[in-house]
Every structure is written in C-alpha cells, then in structure tokens.
Design a protein around this motif. Structure first.
Motif, short mmCIF file in Angstrom:
data_model
loop_
_atom_site.label_atom_id
_atom_site.label_comp_id
_atom_site.label_asym_id
_atom_site.label_seq_id
_atom_site.Cartn_x
_atom_site.Cartn_y
_atom_site.Cartn_z
N GLN A 25 -4.98 0.70 0.19
CA GLN A 25 -5.26 -0.80 0.68
C GLN A 25 -5.80 -1.63 0.04
N VAL A 26 -6.64 -1.48 -0.69
CA VAL A 26 -7.50 -2.17 -0.96
C VAL A 26 -7.45 -2.67 -1.98
N ASP B 244 -5.78 10.20 2.09
CA ASP B 244 -5.89 9.62 2.82
C ASP B 244 -7.26 8.65 2.41
N GLU B 245 -7.90 9.57 0.96
CA GLU B 245 -8.71 8.49 0.09
C GLU B 245 -7.75 7.90 -0.72
N ALA C 86 0.81 -0.83 0.46
CA ALA C 86 -0.31 0.06 -0.38
C ALA C 86 0.90 1.63 0.14
N ASN D 235 -6.49 4.62 0.77
CA ASN D 235 -7.22 3.99 1.20
C ASN D 235 -7.18 3.34 -0.34
N VAL D 236 -7.77 3.75 -0.82
CA VAL D 236 -7.37 2.58 -2.28
C VAL D 236 -6.72 1.59 -2.38
#
Length: 206
Positions: free
Chosen positions: A196-197, A189-190, A91, A193-194
């Motif tokens: 991390q997905v 942050d968004e 990530a 988050n992507v």
C-alpha cells in the motif's frame, strides 16, 4: 548370481546421474551449514559417489556453487504478468506478484537460503543476485504500470519498483534470520501494508 555387464550398466547409470546427485547433495548441505563449512568429502558422501567423481564434474567447490547459481536460479522470475495484475489496484497486484514469485517459501533452497547467505563472499552469487534484482525491477515496474488506475511517469514507476524490490529482498533476508535465529517473520498484513505504501507513492509522485 552376478550377471555379465551389470557392473558396467550400474557405472553408466551412476555416471549419468552423478552430476545431479552431486548438485542435490551440495544444495542441501550448503543450505544447512553454509558453503565454507561444507567439505567436498561431505558432498560426495551425501551424493553417494566417489570423491574423485565430484572433482571430475567440478574441479573446485566454488564450481559447484557456480553451477547451482547458473542452473537453479530461474532465468525469468515470472512468465506472464497478466496472472498477477489486478486492474486499478497496484497494492493487490504487488501482493499477487510476491505470492507468484514465492521467494521466501520456494522449494529451491538456492533461492530461499544459499543466495542470500553466500552473496557477500562469492562473485558468482552476487552476479546472480544482481541479475535477479534487475529482472524483478523490470517485472515489478510492468506490473505497477499495468495495474495503475491512471498514467504514471516512468521515473515514478522505477522508483516505486525499486522500493518494492528492496523491501522484498529485505524480507527474504529476514526469512534466513528467522531460520537461523528465530527473528519474527513479516505477516501477510505487513507485506500488504508495504504494498500500500508503494502504491500510494505512485499516486503522490506521479
């Protein structure tokens, strides 16, 4: 007092610089108002060259756009993946890759705006966009493989790389919509988050 040869020197300098001046003016105008809304006369005026000189270098306005695509889109998205790989942390590595590529804030409006705006109607732009996508898929898969904490199946790497590149392309398009219509930009942050997905997908699919 007029000096003999001064006019000839100016003409030689202008001719030598004119092509880049034309491309610079076209890049600025295409980014600001779009290809179709930019007349060749405006490009000549922006470059401060005679209109005939524009046609000398570029027989058509499409040829100017093709030259921008060929010359101002990097041949390779990133030279060395080691500079972005965080071992064991896919990530973070993806976020580092995004920062290194800098598609949204790139100094070149060819990458930041023009490519996304004109891809629907110009074959050369689509060709460059496909080339860049293929290169990004390759470099993203290599970054994921290098940063993975354990072995990952090639099919999983390709699927996760495709998910990340598709997300980054969507975000780059959002940047253009932000400039045109005020659509909110994704936050750091968004984007994380992507990442991390995608990294989680490597674990579950691998």
């Amino acid at each position: 007092m007029h000096r003999p040869g001064a006019g000839r020197r100016r003409t030689r300098r202008l001719d030598g610089d004119a092509r880049q001046l034309i491309l610079n003016a076209a890049e600025k105008l295409f980014a600001a108002q779009g290809f179709d809304a930019t007349p060749t006369a405006a490009i000549a005026a922006g470059a401060d060259v005679p209109k005939g000189l524009v046609f000398y270098y570029f027989p058509t306005k499409d040829a100017i756009l093709s030259a921008l695509m060929a010359e101002r889109v990097p041949a390779d998205p990133i030279d060395d993946i080691e500079s972005v790989v965080a071992p064991g942390d896919p990530a973070k590595s993806l976020v580092n890759l995004d920062a290194a590529l800098n598609l949204r804030d790139n100094h070149s409006s060819v990458l930041r705006v023009i490519m996304w705006r004109e891809a629907d109607t110009h074959p050369d732009v689509r060709k460059q966009l496909r080339r860049m996508r293929d290169q990004l898929l390759d470099v993203t898969a290599r970054v994921l493989q290098a940063s993975a904490p354990g072995p990952v199946q090639p099919g999983t790497l390709r699927a996760c790389a495709a998910a990340w590149v598709s997300a980054m392309f969507a975000i780059a398009s959002t940047d253009r919509l932000h400039a045109l219509d005020g659509v909110p930009m994704p936050t750091g942050d968004e984007i994380f988050n992507v990442a991390q997905v995608v990294a989680a997908g490597m674990t579950h699919l691998g």
